[in-house]
Each structure stands twice: as structure tokens, then as C-alpha cells.
Enzyme design. Sequence first.
Site, mmCIF file in Angstrom:
data_model
loop_
_atom_site.group_PDB
_atom_site.id
_atom_site.type_symbol
_atom_site.label_atom_id
_atom_site.label_comp_id
_atom_site.label_asym_id
_atom_site.label_seq_id
_atom_site.Cartn_x
_atom_site.Cartn_y
_atom_site.Cartn_z
ATOM 1 N N ARG A 1 7.247 37.390 -11.492
ATOM 2 C CA ARG A 1 6.067 37.569 -11.743
ATOM 3 C C ARG A 1 5.964 37.699 -12.917
ATOM 4 O O ARG A 1 6.570 39.022 -13.268
ATOM 5 C CB ARG A 1 5.925 38.617 -10.387
ATOM 6 C CG ARG A 1 4.223 39.099 -10.319
ATOM 7 C CD ARG A 1 3.764 40.065 -9.859
ATOM 8 N NE ARG A 1 3.807 39.545 -8.274
ATOM 9 C CZ ARG A 1 4.239 40.405 -7.184
ATOM 10 N NH1 ARG A 1 3.968 41.996 -7.390
ATOM 11 N NH2 ARG A 1 4.011 39.930 -5.714
ATOM 12 N N LYS B 1 4.532 51.516 -5.088
ATOM 13 C CA LYS B 1 3.736 50.677 -6.325
ATOM 14 C C LYS B 1 2.041 51.367 -6.935
ATOM 15 O O LYS B 1 1.704 52.460 -6.078
ATOM 16 C CB LYS B 1 2.994 49.329 -6.205
ATOM 17 C CG LYS B 1 2.725 49.347 -4.242
ATOM 18 C CD LYS B 1 2.241 48.042 -3.781
ATOM 19 C CE LYS B 1 2.113 47.954 -2.571
ATOM 20 N NZ LYS B 1 2.403 45.873 -1.986
ATOM 21 N N ARG C 1 1.607 48.704 -11.709
ATOM 22 C CA ARG C 1 2.133 47.078 -11.439
ATOM 23 C C ARG C 1 0.488 46.426 -12.954
ATOM 24 O O ARG C 1 -0.115 46.978 -13.911
ATOM 25 C CB ARG C 1 0.829 46.458 -10.369
ATOM 26 C CG ARG C 1 2.114 46.816 -9.105
ATOM 27 C CD ARG C 1 3.213 46.708 -8.933
ATOM 28 N NE ARG C 1 3.882 47.046 -8.354
ATOM 29 C CZ ARG C 1 4.204 46.241 -6.937
ATOM 30 N NH1 ARG C 1 3.331 45.286 -6.479
ATOM 31 N NH2 ARG C 1 4.900 46.709 -6.123
ATOM 32 N N CYS D 1 -2.412 41.814 1.642
ATOM 33 C CA CYS D 1 -2.142 41.375 0.130
ATOM 34 C C CYS D 1 -3.846 40.473 -0.790
ATOM 35 O O CYS D 1 -3.928 40.632 -1.811
ATOM 36 C CB CYS D 1 -0.750 40.950 -0.466
ATOM 37 S SG CYS D 1 0.490 41.580 0.142
ATOM 38 N N CYS E 1 7.710 35.213 2.181
ATOM 39 C CA CYS E 1 7.244 36.213 2.474
ATOM 40 C C CYS E 1 7.865 36.652 3.271
ATOM 41 O O CYS E 1 8.036 36.606 4.273
ATOM 42 C CB CYS E 1 5.882 36.842 2.604
ATOM 43 S SG CYS E 1 5.727 38.231 2.695
ATOM 44 N N LYS F 1 -1.940 50.809 -8.389
ATOM 45 C CA LYS F 1 -2.525 50.253 -9.307
ATOM 46 C C LYS F 1 -3.759 50.054 -10.379
ATOM 47 O O LYS F 1 -4.199 50.655 -9.814
ATOM 48 C CB LYS F 1 -2.970 48.675 -7.733
ATOM 49 C CG LYS F 1 -1.983 48.183 -7.256
ATOM 50 C CD LYS F 1 -2.156 47.641 -6.328
ATOM 51 C CE LYS F 1 -1.178 46.232 -5.611
ATOM 52 N NZ LYS F 1 -1.130 45.448 -3.930
ATOM 53 N N CYS G 1 -3.118 34.629 1.277
ATOM 54 C CA CYS G 1 -1.817 35.532 0.599
ATOM 55 C C CYS G 1 -0.657 34.232 0.959
ATOM 56 O O CYS G 1 -1.325 33.257 1.686
ATOM 57 C CB CYS G 1 -1.110 36.941 0.967
ATOM 58 S SG CYS G 1 -0.734 36.347 3.040
ATOM 59 N N CYS H 1 0.009 39.093 7.373
ATOM 60 C CA CYS H 1 0.701 40.281 8.245
ATOM 61 C C CYS H 1 -0.578 41.298 7.615
ATOM 62 O O CYS H 1 -1.472 41.453 7.461
ATOM 63 C CB CYS H 1 1.747 40.476 7.747
ATOM 64 S SG CYS H 1 1.828 41.529 6.258
#
Length: 586
Positions: A74, A216, A143, A486, A443, A218, A437, A482
Site C-alpha cells: 500500500r 490503527k 494511516r 472497509c 483478503c 485514521k 471492499c 465481512c
Amino acid sequence: MSDSPQQKPERKRSGVEEVKEASQFLYRILAEEVFNDQPAFSEKAVQVLKHHGTYQQDDRDRRREGKTYIMMVRVKVPGGVLTWQQLLAQLDLCDELGNATARITDRQDLQLHGVLKRNLREAIQRINEVQMTTLGACGDVVRNVICCPAPLRHDGVREELQELARAVTRHLLPRTPAYHQIWLTDPETQEKQLVGGQADPEEVEPIYGKTYLPRKFKIALGLLDDNCVDVYANDLGFVAIVEDGRIAGFNVLAGGSLGVTPSNKNTFPALAKPVGFISKDEVIPIAEAVVKIFRDFGERGDRKRARLKYLIADRGIDWFRQTLEQYYGRSIRDPLPVSVRGFDDHIGWHDQGDGKWFYGLNVENGRILDRDGFRLKSAIREICQRFQPGIRFTAHQSILFCDLPENVRPELEGILREHGVPLSEEISQVRRWSMACVALPTCPLAVTESERVLPGLIDQLEVELARLGLENERFTVRMTGCPNGCARPYNADIGLVGRTVNKYAIYLGGRLLGDRLGELYLDTVPLGEIIPTLRPVLTLFAQHRQNGETLGDFCHRIGIQKLRELCAANGGQGVAIAEGMESETC
């Protein structure tokens, strides 16, 4: 700014916390495996690798043949702003070292897929050669910092936000030399440069410390009249208050995150709450203070609850504000009583306000690829080489070609048509506002499909909307493989969340503005039944909406339980039931 010591009693730490500490600032464990001849990294090394911007995955479609390990790399793109040369370099990488596709994320990053372990170091070196980085694009750190990418220069507000996004990014990057040592330094000199295990965390990582963040984090910078970054879905949001064409300050929002773990009833999606109002000069110190609060008080035993939203839910917004003022070292003003009122995806042709134009191209689910009859990657290459435009990625996974003379419009559109790429004006509203996503096959968390099936689902939805005269309606359809959220499904008009193989939960009642969560309408709906399930809802909306009411607002007004009853009783068609419905104020 005050840097308060950790005041939280010691608790049992997760294994990931132990790995981070043992890595000695993200070096050991990973460095020991980069040059071996194994096709994959160990589980411990993978946890460290994430902080360097890479996830280890495998092709789940080919598991019967044995696991084929691949890396998703990424590239961090603060504010979504990059150059045409940088974009071409990434497309070269995806062709030469990846699976020939790239993907724009809903956080304005760019992902390369299918990179083999033996090619990972070369890929990261080449990314850095064009002044880009993967550091902190993943892992337990801040991030990619996102903001509106549009080059609208009529007042300079967006340019201020874009520069601020870069400044916040620079300030909150991990400072460990491990990234440079592992990926960019001659292997023979690495060990000599290694930061020792006894190094002072305040010297190496003054913001993150030796175990970095609990998970994480954001950050988004938004606008009241254009919430194109979904600011409420972030751990920390700064909403610009614009007066007389200038940024007068920011409302600070905290505690947004949409991920859920169904097996853990103490997890839930949440939208960020207003905390205070600050000046532009206070953004970076406030961001640092909030990150340090999360560092010191966030959950480090149960990673499923290791997000800022749970800390705020457990301790309260008043505690959070008081602690923020303590860490910041001064009081902050109350937030202004305002909320977002617009959302622009910046698709199509737009006057930049400086004599140039930009064109926003919708990229379905962010995937840049060539296939029979649709050669998007080749079209982007030709546009970059011929016009040398500025490049911007949106948080809706699309691309803006910027700084174009007005007279190139026919030529640019011709390139797209020649490559089988529909113009943004030629796609339906529902496709334009949809997002998915990655999910299968790469994934590891996905329980079912998302990116690969949403286009076909939109095909069916387009037919239903045209039949009902709703083809011009703007509403969001977001799908995930899921419950982790995301693609931000929980605040969409229609959210489709993978529950198990080919079955989804349907959420209704969020909206395009992103400031309201939807509610569960039906659970475990088979993929083939999604459109029939939505059909009566859309029929009711078409027949009984109020003037100017959006789909999400309609579902919210009626109420989810009442909506279930109406659709179950009469398929959304009954006049008598609908008349009773119109008086509802749910």
C-alpha cells in the site's frame, strides 16, 4: 503541549503487543526474514511488516493447489495528491512485479497486489525512488491522512486542507530508522545501523513509543459543504469552518470507526462525536495529543476493542475532552453547532478557478486494470503521457485528472472511448455512488465476495430503479465481504455486509452525507435474493417519499421495523398500508 505519562493500570497484553516490543522499533524479526529463501514471512514478522505498509496474503481461489503467498503493498498518498510520473511508476510496478492491477482505496491510497516476497524489497525501493512511501500505510499507527482532493482554487480552502494533510502526515509518521535500514540500505551495513534494544523510546519514537498504538488510527480533514472524505467515520476528524472564503478554524470530531466483530457483542460501528473548536494552528498539536491519549489509554489486551471509539464509549466524551485538554496543555472551546450539508464526488468536468480544468473519472471499486473491451490502465497511461496532468485520488476510489487546458476535453474523452472506458457522465447514478471492499480472493478476513460481485448486482439494481423512475436518485450502495466495514457500509443508504458464504446483512437508513448510521433490515440474505429483498423498499420509496427526501432519509423516517412490516405484508404495493405509513414519524 503536555505529554502526560501513561496513567492506565497495567493489563494483560495481546501477543501482537509483545511482537511489536520485541521488534525493537519495527526492525528485528522482520529484518531477519527479508533475505531468506522462504516464500513467506512468519506470523510474527507479518505483524511487523504491516507497519512498513505491506500485508501478506494468499490467493484463496487457488488454495487447493497449495497456498501461494503474495504481498499487498500500500502506497501512502496524503490527501490523494500525486504526480503523473508517480502514478505511471506505480502502474509499471503492478505490471512488472504485481498481478497487473492496482487499486485506489477509500482512503486515497494506491495498492499493488500480487507482489512476491522475493520482489518486495525492489518494489518498496522503486516506490521510494519516486518520492513516495509505504511507511505507516498499514499497522498500528496513523494511516493515510485524507482530505478533499479537488483542485478547486477559487478560494484556496482546499489547497490549505491538502497542505495541512501533508503536514499532519509528516508529523505523525513513525520515526524509526528501521524502514530505511531494511528496504533502502545495503544489507551489509544494516546491522551496524540498527537501533539497539536499550534505545530511549522518547528519542526513537517520541509520539508512538516502543509498542506504537493499540491499533490503527485514521484522520480526515473535511468540509461542511463537501463531506467527500466521510469525516464522521474516522478516529479523528477536523471539519473546516469557512468564513469569507478562509478557514476560520475546525470543529474536532473523535471516535469514529465502522468495524464490527459479530462474535464480540461489545463491538459496534460508531460515528465521530464533536469535541471542540480549534484554530488552524492547533490542528497538529491536537492530533498529536489525541494519538498519545489513544497510545496511553487504548485497549492492548483485546484487539477487537482496541479503537478510540471504545475508549470514548467506556469513559465518556467528557472524560475524553478533559484528558485532551490535559495532554494539550490548555483548554479548548466548545464545538460550533454546525453539521455537514453536502457531498461532492467531483466526477465529470470542473473549472478549477485558475484557468485550467479537471476531469473526475469514476473508477468502479477503485480497480485499475485492462481486460477485454475495457482497458482502463492503458487509457490512464496514455492520458498521463499525453497531457501530463496533476493526479488526485478521491476517498470514493476515483481519479481526477487535473490542470488541463479546456481545449483538451474532446481528446481526453476520445482516449477513454478508444479504450472502452465509459465516461463518468455515461454511468448510472447508482453505480457512480457504489463502493466495495476487495474481499475474495485475497483478503484473509473475507467470508464472502464483494468487489467481484457488486458490479453485477448494480446491473440488476439499475433495471429496478429505471422501472420505478428512480434512475436519477443519488444514494450510496456499499458492500463488504465481512463485517469489518472497509467500504464504510454502516453509514450508507444501503449497506451490504458479508455474513457467510454468499449471504449478506442488509442495512438501511444511513445517507450520503455520512452523518447517520443505518440499521439492520434483514440478516443472512442470499446474494441472489438481495435485489428481490430491496424491490419492495424501493417501490415504497418511489410511491410515498416526501418532497426532496432521499432513500436513506425515507427509511429512517418510516423506521426499520415498520418498513419490514410493510414490505412483508404487501410487497410495498398496498395503498391502505401506505396511507397509514405516511403518518408515521419514526
